[in-house]
Each structure stands twice: as structure tokens, then as C-alpha cells.
Design a protein around this motif. Structure first.
Motif, PDB file in Angstrom:
ATOM      1  N   ILE A 199      42.489  39.087  38.933  1.00  0.00           N
ATOM      2  CA  ILE A 199      42.828  40.372  38.138  1.00  0.00           C
ATOM      3  C   ILE A 199      42.272  41.590  38.981  1.00  0.00           C
ATOM      4  O   ILE A 199      42.922  42.482  38.962  1.00  0.00           O
TER       5      ILE A 199
ATOM      6  N   VAL B  56      47.147  37.462  37.595  1.00  0.00           N
ATOM      7  CA  VAL B  56      48.230  38.342  37.245  1.00  0.00           C
ATOM      8  C   VAL B  56      49.635  37.585  38.287  1.00  0.00           C
ATOM      9  O   VAL B  56      48.933  37.247  39.304  1.00  0.00           O
TER      10      VAL B  56
ATOM     11  N   LYS C 107      45.830  33.454  31.691  1.00  0.00           N
ATOM     12  CA  LYS C 107      44.311  33.181  31.461  1.00  0.00           C
ATOM     13  C   LYS C 107      43.959  31.937  32.248  1.00  0.00           C
ATOM     14  O   LYS C 107      44.664  30.981  32.446  1.00  0.00           O
TER      15      LYS C 107
ATOM     16  N   ASP D 182      40.934  34.656  35.918  1.00  0.00           N
ATOM     17  CA  ASP D 182      42.304  35.189  35.114  1.00  0.00           C
ATOM     18  C   ASP D 182      43.223  35.639  36.177  1.00  0.00           C
ATOM     19  O   ASP D 182      42.644  36.285  37.185  1.00  0.00           O
TER      20      ASP D 182
ATOM     21  N   ALA E  43      45.250  43.151  41.138  1.00  0.00           N
ATOM     22  CA  ALA E  43      46.239  43.426  40.192  1.00  0.00           C
ATOM     23  C   ALA E  43      46.839  44.768  40.816  1.00  0.00           C
ATOM     24  O   ALA E  43      48.315  44.651  40.895  1.00  0.00           O
TER      25      ALA E  43
ATOM     26  N   TYR F 104      53.012  39.197  34.595  1.00  0.00           N
ATOM     27  CA  TYR F 104      52.558  38.362  33.756  1.00  0.00           C
ATOM     28  C   TYR F 104      50.954  38.097  34.109  1.00  0.00           C
ATOM     29  O   TYR F 104      50.604  38.092  35.074  1.00  0.00           O
ATOM     30  N   TYR F 105      50.226  38.016  32.733  1.00  0.00           N
ATOM     31  CA  TYR F 105      48.637  38.033  32.666  1.00  0.00           C
ATOM     32  C   TYR F 105      48.630  36.161  32.489  1.00  0.00           C
ATOM     33  O   TYR F 105      49.245  35.678  31.612  1.00  0.00           O
TER      34      TYR F 105
END
Length: 194
Positions: free
Chosen positions: A53, A88, A78, A86, A56, A75-76
Motif C-alpha cells: 500500500i 495493490v 487484503k 495489504d 500505491a 485492485y486492492y
């Protein structure tokens, strides 16, 4: 519905062909050596890249520069394990235009990479080495052979970055004398707030 759409040219063609620019090529070359990967889908490939993250903005920069071959969405993801962050991710479309890159050897990538591709590789797999007050940069070379690392060092030297091999993992180290040139290289291609 599909037949109606096809007869009225309302369906996007499967596996479209693209002209990949030299700039996009260098992003792909840097990604091949760094954090990118290809996935085969039928006889074609798509390219994907995933970052944590905090990276990003960097991933979005790559995504924007790989348009129109990139899918529109980032897309994220988890984290799946306690050891992960987390993330991307973006993917390109499945296209025969990527086949030649997916099937390139590392030697071919090193022969064709230029300053932009080297900068991307440095950002993907590099880190700041806090071994002195000034700090220096390191770059992972573990997947490369000794000959390939020598070739990479010559490429970096050609753009004013002098590195050497350190450790048993064959990492590349750029002493702090290179910091000014690394900063100049990054600001040539990337926004300063990135």
C-alpha cells in the motif's frame, strides 16, 4: 445477445494486439528484473504487478504509463498471512503483444534495458542501506548469474552509477557517492512527490 453484439460490432475483440512504445517497453524490462511477472493465458500473456500500500502511487504511475494495454482498475488485495501487507495490483489485458517480452531471457532484457528500465529496477528491488551517516543504495541481484550481474553493473556504469557486488546473495551496492546521480535519475522520470 452475444451474436447480436458481434454482428453489430459491440463486442471488444479478444486478445487485442497493441503497439508497445519504447517507454512502455522499458517499464516492462524494469519490471521483469523487479516486481513484475507474466502469466500465460492460452497462447498469450498478461503482465501483472503488485506492491504494498505505501507504494500505491508508484504502482499507479506504472499503470497509467502502460495504458492502453492495462485494465482500467487497480485492485486492492487484503493481506492473506500475518507476514504480508495489504497490497495493490494491476494487470494488463491478455495479448499476443506481450509474448516476446514474456519469453525473453534475462540476458536479452539486460541487453535492451536503458536508463528508465534501470531506474524502475532500482525502485522495484532496491533499498536504502543505512550503513553510514549518509546512507547508500542496495539492489537485489540474487536471481542473476555472476555474468548477468557484471552486465548489469556495466549498464549502471554507462548511466553514471558505479556499483559493486556485496554478500553471498550477490546484491549490488551503490556507495553514497552515487546518491546525487540516483536522485537526478529518479527526478528525470518520476514526480518528486512520488
Amino acid at each position: 445477445i452475444y451474436t447480436f453484439s458481434k454482428n453489430n460490432n459491440l463486442v471488444k475483440p479478444l486478445n487485442p494486439v497493441f503497439d508497445i512504445t519504447e517507454y512502455q517497453e522499458q517499464i516492462i524490462y524494469g519490471g521483469i528484473l523487479g516486481d513484475g511477472s507474466f502469466k500465460r493465458n492460452g497462447s498469450n500473456y498478461y503482465y501483472r504487478e503488485c506492491h504494498a500500500i505505501p507504494e500505491a502511487g508508484y504502482l499507479n504511475w506504472k499503470h497509467q504509463h502502460l495504458m492502453p494495454i492495462s485494465r482500467n482498475k487497480i485492485y486492492y488485495i487484503k493481506k492473506r498471512k500475518d507476514t504480508q501487507n495489504d497490497q495493490v495490483e494491476f494487470c494488463t489485458v491478455n495479448t499476443p503483444s506481450l509474448k516476446r517480452y514474456a519469453e525473453m531471457s534475462i540476458d536479452d532484457v539486460l541487453n535492451n534495458i536503458n536508463e528508465l528500465g534501470l531506474a524502475i529496477w532500482l525502485l522495484d528491488d532496491g533499498w536504502i542501506r543505512r550503513n553510514s551517516k549518509v546512507c547508500s543504495y542496495g539492489l537485489s541481484g540474487g536471481a542473476l548469474t555472476c555474468e548477468q550481474i557484471d552486465k548489469a553493473l556495466k549498464k549502471f556504469s554507462s548511466i553514471g552509477l558505479d556499483g559493486h557486488i556485496v554478500g553471498s546473495k550477490k546484491d549490488i551496492s551503490f556507495c553514497s557517492d552515487n546518491n546525487k546521480n540516483i536522485k537526478k535519475l529518479m527526478y528525470t522520470y518520476f514526480p518528486q512527490d512520488l
